[in-house]
Scaffold this active site. Structure first.
Site, mmCIF file in Angstrom:
data_model
loop_
_atom_site.group_PDB
_atom_site.id
_atom_site.type_symbol
_atom_site.label_atom_id
_atom_site.label_comp_id
_atom_site.label_asym_id
_atom_site.label_seq_id
_atom_site.Cartn_x
_atom_site.Cartn_y
_atom_site.Cartn_z
ATOM 1 N N SER A 147 6.490 14.917 36.235
ATOM 2 C CA SER A 147 5.927 13.737 35.558
ATOM 3 C C SER A 147 4.593 13.438 36.216
ATOM 4 C CB SER A 147 6.896 12.561 35.741
ATOM 5 O OG SER A 147 6.242 11.354 35.436
ATOM 6 N N TYR A 206 12.321 7.250 40.649
ATOM 7 C CA TYR A 206 11.930 8.281 39.675
ATOM 8 C C TYR A 206 10.694 9.026 40.178
ATOM 9 C CZ TYR A 206 10.561 10.289 35.138
ATOM 10 O OH TYR A 206 10.215 11.144 34.120
HETATM 11 P P1 NDP Z 1 16.088 11.633 27.311
HETATM 12 O O1 NDP Z 1 16.648 10.435 28.004
HETATM 13 O O2 NDP Z 1 15.777 11.573 25.862
HETATM 14 O O3 NDP Z 1 17.033 12.906 27.569
HETATM 15 C C1 NDP Z 1 17.503 13.148 28.857
HETATM 16 C C2 NDP Z 1 18.482 14.294 28.822
HETATM 17 O O4 NDP Z 1 19.039 14.433 30.134
HETATM 18 C C3 NDP Z 1 19.634 14.024 27.867
HETATM 19 O O5 NDP Z 1 20.067 15.231 27.294
HETATM 20 C C4 NDP Z 1 20.696 13.453 28.799
HETATM 21 O O6 NDP Z 1 22.023 13.597 28.352
HETATM 22 C C5 NDP Z 1 20.454 14.335 30.029
HETATM 23 N N1 NDP Z 1 21.059 13.732 31.210
HETATM 24 C C6 NDP Z 1 20.829 12.509 31.729
HETATM 25 N N2 NDP Z 1 21.646 12.291 32.778
HETATM 26 C C7 NDP Z 1 22.417 13.399 32.909
HETATM 27 C C8 NDP Z 1 23.474 13.766 33.777
HETATM 28 N N3 NDP Z 1 23.939 12.936 34.711
HETATM 29 N N4 NDP Z 1 24.037 14.986 33.642
HETATM 30 C C9 NDP Z 1 23.613 15.832 32.689
HETATM 31 N N5 NDP Z 1 22.645 15.528 31.804
HETATM 32 C C10 NDP Z 1 22.048 14.325 31.921
HETATM 33 O O7 NDP Z 1 14.788 11.996 28.168
HETATM 34 P P2 NDP Z 1 13.500 12.867 27.827
HETATM 35 O O8 NDP Z 1 13.810 13.903 26.821
HETATM 36 O O9 NDP Z 1 12.389 11.937 27.617
HETATM 37 O O10 NDP Z 1 13.243 13.534 29.266
HETATM 38 C C11 NDP Z 1 13.403 14.896 29.541
HETATM 39 C C12 NDP Z 1 12.722 15.199 30.862
HETATM 40 O O11 NDP Z 1 11.322 14.946 30.746
HETATM 41 C C13 NDP Z 1 13.204 14.334 32.029
HETATM 42 O O12 NDP Z 1 13.280 15.130 33.185
HETATM 43 C C14 NDP Z 1 12.114 13.290 32.173
HETATM 44 O O13 NDP Z 1 12.040 12.804 33.486
HETATM 45 C C15 NDP Z 1 10.882 14.098 31.793
HETATM 46 N N6 NDP Z 1 9.737 13.332 31.336
HETATM 47 C C16 NDP Z 1 9.780 12.673 30.134
HETATM 48 C C17 NDP Z 1 8.677 11.971 29.686
HETATM 49 C C18 NDP Z 1 8.665 11.236 28.380
HETATM 50 O O14 NDP Z 1 7.671 10.550 28.078
HETATM 51 N N7 NDP Z 1 9.697 11.338 27.549
HETATM 52 C C19 NDP Z 1 7.429 11.913 30.479
HETATM 53 C C20 NDP Z 1 7.499 12.631 31.731
HETATM 54 C C21 NDP Z 1 8.612 13.310 32.126
HETATM 55 P P3 NDP Z 1 22.708 12.549 27.295
HETATM 56 O O15 NDP Z 1 22.278 13.027 25.939
HETATM 57 O O16 NDP Z 1 24.158 12.698 27.555
HETATM 58 O O17 NDP Z 1 22.167 11.187 27.611
#
Ligand code: NDP
Length: 253
Positions: A152, A165
């Site tokens: 990020s 985070y």
């Molecule tokens: P979402 O919250 O939409 O998706 C997160 C995903 O991670 C989901 O599939 C969720 O599962 C899974 N997850 C969360 N906790 C766990 C856990 N304990 N065990 C297994 N799986 C888990 O987030 P994003 O798609 O936005 O984010 C994806 C990545 O991108 C992350 O690493 C985030 O930090 C990074 N990021 C995102 C940005 C953005 O603007 N969106 C910007 C910068 C970085 P479930 O469906 O069950 O909730």
């Protein structure tokens, strides 16, 4: 990123995606399947994974394997057992996208709740590390493996209120750099993606007042995700790439 991948870019490649149930990870899994990969889905929610698996079956004609792993409760041992299951179903892994992540609390350091701090570190760092360690033998069976972590902008430049985070994303960059150096002579490249502000649930909870229509969608940022899993990035390792180069971090106006 302007990148026009060949339609068969990922043919014969086996790619595992964590957090494949939603947001960017779901889109990456579908996109990899569209470009010919056999996709391996990891997540914590069975119903959501099943529905992504159904979509992939429609795209590729073959149902993907999916496995449940909750990074919040996973241990080194559980990750090893999971890797053994995967090794029974697949001969190797050509790519792993560590995408799952937890935001935690957006508030000043002196107010960060200790329990939530630990959860963010467990999901974003410890669990991701245990899983990486367990999957390395399968990745090393590929003649051009690609291990990709998700960072990020707050993992490169600290910003007020981003607490656990931000700290976890700095650690992600560190883990990537250490691994990249350790494996640089062994057909395994290791890099980070910084997606940049993207229209997902996590983004909406971080910036509730932001207009989501002003953000790129997960589909918009897929060119970099494809490039890093295909042969065109073969020589790159130890680097962090922006999926939205030139985008200013922070809320979209
Ligand atoms: P979402 O919250 O939409 O998706 C997160 C995903 O991670 C989901 O599939 C969720 O599962 C899974 N997850 C969360 N906790 C766990 C856990 N304990 N065990 C297994 N799986 C888990 O987030 P994003 O798609 O936005 O984010 C994806 C990545 O991108 C992350 O690493 C985030 O930090 C990074 N990021 C995102 C940005 C953005 O603007 N969106 C910007 C910068 C970085 P479930 O469906 O069950 O909730």
């Amino acid at each position: 990123m302007h990148y026009q991948p060949k339609k068969d870019l990922l043919q014969n490649r086996i790619i595992l995606v964590t957090g494949a149930s939603d947001g960017i990870g779901r889109e990456a899994a579908l996109t990899y399947a569209r470009y010919g990969a056999s996709v391996v889905l990891l997540g914590r929610n069975e119903d959501k994974l099943r529905s992504v698996a159904d979509e992939i079956t429609e795209i590729s004609g073959t149902p993907p394997h999916w496995y449940i792993l909750d990074l919040l409760s996973c241990t080194q041992e559980l990750c090893r057992e999971l890797a053994q299951h995967i090794a029974r179903d697949y001969p190797r892994l050509d790519g792993v996208l560590h995408n799952a992540g937890l935001l935690g609390e957006v508030r000043p350091m002196d107010e960060q709740n200790a329990e939530i701090w630990q959860q963010v570190m467990q999901v974003n760092i410890n669990g991701t590390f245990f899983l990486t360690q367990a999957l390395l033998p399968l990745l090393l069976k590929s003649d051009s493996g690609s291990l990709v972590f998700t960072s990020s902008s707050v993992g490169r430049q600290g910003r007020a209120n981003w607490g656990a985070y931000a700290v976890s994303k700095f650690a992600t960059e560190g883990m990537m750099q250490v691994l990249a150096e350790e494996y640089q002579s062994r057909h395994l490249r290791v890099n980070c993606i910084n997606p940049g502000g993207t229209r997902t649930k996590m983004r909406a909870s971080a910036f509730p007042s932001e207009d989501p229509q002003k953000l790129k969608t997960p589909a918009d940022i897929m060119p970099l995700y494809l490039w890093l899993m295909g042969d065109d990035s073969r020589r790159k390792t130890g680097m962090t790439f922006d999926a939205q180069p030139g985008r200013k971090p922070g809320i979209s106006q």
